[in-house]
Enzyme design. Structure first.
Site, PDB file in Angstrom:
ATOM      1  CE  LYS A 163      -2.613  -2.864  -0.376  1.00  0.00           C
ATOM      2  NZ  LYS A 163      -2.448  -4.318  -0.295  1.00  0.00           N
ATOM      3  N   GLY A 206      10.374 -21.577  15.917  1.00  0.00           N
ATOM      4  CA  GLY A 206       9.657 -22.450  16.847  1.00  0.00           C
ATOM      5  C   GLY A 206       9.278 -23.754  16.182  1.00  0.00           C
ATOM      6  CB  VAL A 223      -5.237  -9.801  -4.621  1.00  0.00           C
ATOM      7  CG1 VAL A 223      -5.511  -8.527  -3.872  1.00  0.00           C
ATOM      8  CG2 VAL A 223      -6.386 -10.759  -4.477  1.00  0.00           C
ATOM      9  CB  VAL A 279       0.624 -18.283  -9.599  1.00  0.00           C
ATOM     10  CG1 VAL A 279       1.010 -17.747 -10.968  1.00  0.00           C
ATOM     11  CG2 VAL A 279       1.833 -18.915  -8.907  1.00  0.00           C
ATOM     12  N   GLY A 280      -0.542 -17.060  -6.367  1.00  0.00           N
ATOM     13  CA  GLY A 280      -1.152 -17.528  -5.128  1.00  0.00           C
ATOM     14  C   GLY A 280      -0.106 -17.798  -4.051  1.00  0.00           C
ATOM     15  NE  ARG A 281       1.204 -14.980   1.035  1.00  0.00           N
ATOM     16  CZ  ARG A 281       2.485 -14.642   1.195  1.00  0.00           C
ATOM     17  NH1 ARG A 281       3.162 -14.117   0.174  1.00  0.00           N
ATOM     18  NH2 ARG A 281       3.091 -14.807   2.363  1.00  0.00           N
ATOM     19  CG  ASP A 295      -2.301 -15.991   5.172  1.00  0.00           C
ATOM     20  OD1 ASP A 295      -3.420 -15.499   5.449  1.00  0.00           O
ATOM     21  OD2 ASP A 295      -1.475 -15.431   4.426  1.00  0.00           O
ATOM     22  CG  HIS A 352     -24.416  16.917   0.439  1.00  0.00           C
ATOM     23  ND1 HIS A 352     -24.411  16.169  -0.714  1.00  0.00           N
ATOM     24  CD2 HIS A 352     -24.320  18.216   0.065  1.00  0.00           C
ATOM     25  CE1 HIS A 352     -24.326  16.986  -1.754  1.00  0.00           C
ATOM     26  NE2 HIS A 352     -24.265  18.243  -1.314  1.00  0.00           N
TER      27      HIS A 352
END
Ligand code: FAD
Ligand code: NAD
Length: 482
Positions: free
Chosen positions: A58, A122, A191, A280-282, A322, A454
């Site tokens: 970002k 870990g 994305v 192409v993705g994770r 994830d 407004h």
């Protein structure tokens, strides 16, 4: 310090650091283990999101957007700035500064909440035991009543385009270019491909996006996807659908190029680029994380198997973010982190997996929540559609930023909002109003009866809700039903 904890969290990305902080807030003695080393070989907290994901992408999207504003849009406001130039190393250095500030911030939050940050890798070696190997190779063993695994994900590599971190890069490499590539190839119109493709296209790269699928953004409402494709193509992204990459060849010599081979409806094609981003993705990251003797189950795609509350098959072990099923999004992981901590404290917190907002941070942004038209049709639900284009919104016109629309879908019988789909400036923030509304089971009428400031972009959301019932004021009403 004693090596006995109530909770040991592995990984300090959005799922892990949030779980650790919330556990500590709830009174658990908590440690969070992190292995991430930054460019200076120092351990940093924050995971993919802060180091090489949401935040740095970002930062570059914002920098490159300002460049386009100065180059193409200031003149419409009567502002002349002469020749606009980009200093790429300065832009990357600013991005690094933002990352440093936020990763140090996590360290500060750990201190403030009494989470013990432990540097190293870990490994779960028992239902209540974790070993930590630090970068000098030394090892320690921790015991924990509960273990929370939040080890995250890494980019997927594909055999036709092996990453060499120089010419062929993944998303992490694409945040580090020191100059604007003249010809940039991107594999994957997902994305990351669209966000990072946009960054470099705005700065002058000639960007070609090769996407294997025939449908652009298949999970997005078709009307919004079509509109987004039109806008992004107009901005210079050459998005080639139905193009499956089959191979690549690096040139010889000091300044390498890469020739990508792909097949499309017309047969075999090649195209040469100065840089290639593979997006192409994770995939979930579980390498060297679990001793087989513990018996934590993975699914067929390598995700740690969990139930709705993020519990694994081992009662003392939870997993979030994830590394478990569901969309790979920072906010989804954060909510799971909170849920796990609160359940350990005996609360009945749940994540509403039906209301996970999605945003693609191109300009304009593409954002959606709930069901799209295609899903409602397939489910046989009778619905109303409310549409409002930003070109009819006063604030969007004042800002000279009128691309896109708000689309709101409501149940034809009950008027309950079923979905909202936006392509437009600040779509992420506009969508959030409907996410909250949907959490409270609001109807389109509820939004219509709410007073909106407004002039504001959010009035487009208000008008779309009114339009769903044929009451829009600032556009003709074409009440549309399935
Ligand atoms: P991660 O953030 O991947 O963190 C996992 C951490 O665990 C890492 O720090 C890793 O070093 C550590 N770890 C792993 N194994 C071990 C171990 N054995 N011992 C110690 N530590 C370990 N999502 C959004 O919602 N919005 C966005 O705008 C967005 N933009 C993105 C842009 C890019 C370029 C990328 C790549 C991703 C983006 N994402 C975005 C996705 C988002 O970054 C992830 O969904 C999020 O970071 C997942 O959080 P997590 O905590 O599950 O895992
Ligand atoms: P993605 O799944 O969004 O897109 C990958 C695209 O690559 C797909 O469209 C797929 O069809 C295409 N593809 C796969 N193999 C191909 C091939 N051989 N040739 C051509 N195209 C091919 O994945 P991503 O863009 O890499 O992002 C990864 C994850 O990171 C996503 O799950 C996303 O949720 C997360 N992320 C989120 C944000 C955000 O929320 N704004 C931003 C960046 C990343």
């Amino acid at each position: 310090m004693s090596n006995e904890y109530d909770v040991v969290v592995i990984g300090s990305g959005p799922a892990g650091y949030v779980a650790a902080i919330r556990c500590a807030q709830l009174g658990f003695k908590t440690a969070c283990i992190e292995k991430w080393l930054n460019k200076e070989d120092k351990t940093v907290y924050g995971g993919t999101c802060l180091n090489v994901g949401c935040i740095p992408s970002k930062a570059l999207l914002d920098s490159s957007h300002k460049f386009v504003e100065a180059q193409e849009h200031f003149s419409a406001h009567g502002i002349s700035v002469g020749k606009v130039a980009i200093d790429v190393p300065a832009m990357i250095a600013r991005k690094d500064k933002v990352v440093d500030q936020l990763t140090s911030g996590i360290k500060g939050l750990f201190t403030a909440n009494k989470v013990e940050g432990i540097e190293g890798t870990g490994k779960v070696v028992g239902a209540n035991k974790v070993t930590v190997t630090s970068k000098d190779g030394s090892q320690q063993e921790l015991t924990a009543k509960h273990i929370v695994i939040a080890a995250g994900s890494v980019p997927i590599d594909i055999p036709p385009t092996p990453i060499d971190h120089e010419t062929i890069v993944d998303s992490t490499g694409a945040l580090e270019f020191q100059e604007v590539p003249k010809r940039l190839g991107v594999i994957g119109a997902g994305v990351i491909g669209l966000e990072l493709g946009s960054v470099w296209a705005r700065l002058g790269s000639q960007v070609t996006v090769l996407e294997a699928l025939d449908d652009f953004l298949p999970v997005v409402d078709r009307q919004i996807a079509k509109e987004s494709m039109k806008i992004l193509s107009k901005q210079g992204l050459d998005i080639k659908m139905g193009s499956r990459v089959t191979g690549s060849k690096l040139s010889k010599g000091a300044k390498k190029t890469v020739t990508v081979e792909y097949t499309d409806k017309d047969g075999e094609q090649t195209e040469t680029f100065d840089k290639l981003i593979v997006a192409v993705g994770r995939r979930p990251f579980t390498e060297s994380l679990l001793d087989a003797s513990v018996g934590v189950e993975l699914d067929e795609r390598g995700f740690i198997k969990v139930d709705e509350q993020c519990a694994t098959n081992i009662p003392s072990i939870f997993a979030a973010g994830d590394v478990v099923r569901g969309p790979m999004l920072a906010h989804k992981g954060m909510e799971e982190g909170v849920m796990v901590a609160e359940r350990l404290a005996g609360k009945k917190t749940q994540v509403n997996y039906d209301l996970v907002p999605s945003v693609i941070y191109t300009h304009p942004e593409i954002a959606w929540i709930g069901k799209n038209e295609e899903e409602l049709k397939e489910a046989g639900v009778d619905y109303n559609v409310g549409l409002f284009p930003f070109v009819a919104n006063g604030r969007a016109l004042a800002a000279n930023d009128v691309d896109g629309m708000v689309k709101l879908l409501a149940d034809a019988k009950t008027d309950r909002i079923l979905g909202c789909h936006i392509v437009g400036a600040s779509a992420a923030d506009l969508l959030q109003q409907i996410v909250i509304a949907m959490e409270f089971s609001a109807s389109a009428e509820d939004i219509g009866l709410t007073m909106f400031s407004h002039p504001a972009l959010s009035e487009a959301v208000h008008e779309a809700a009114l339009a769903a019932n044929g009451h829009a004021i600032h556009i003709g009403n074409r009440k549309r039903r399935k």
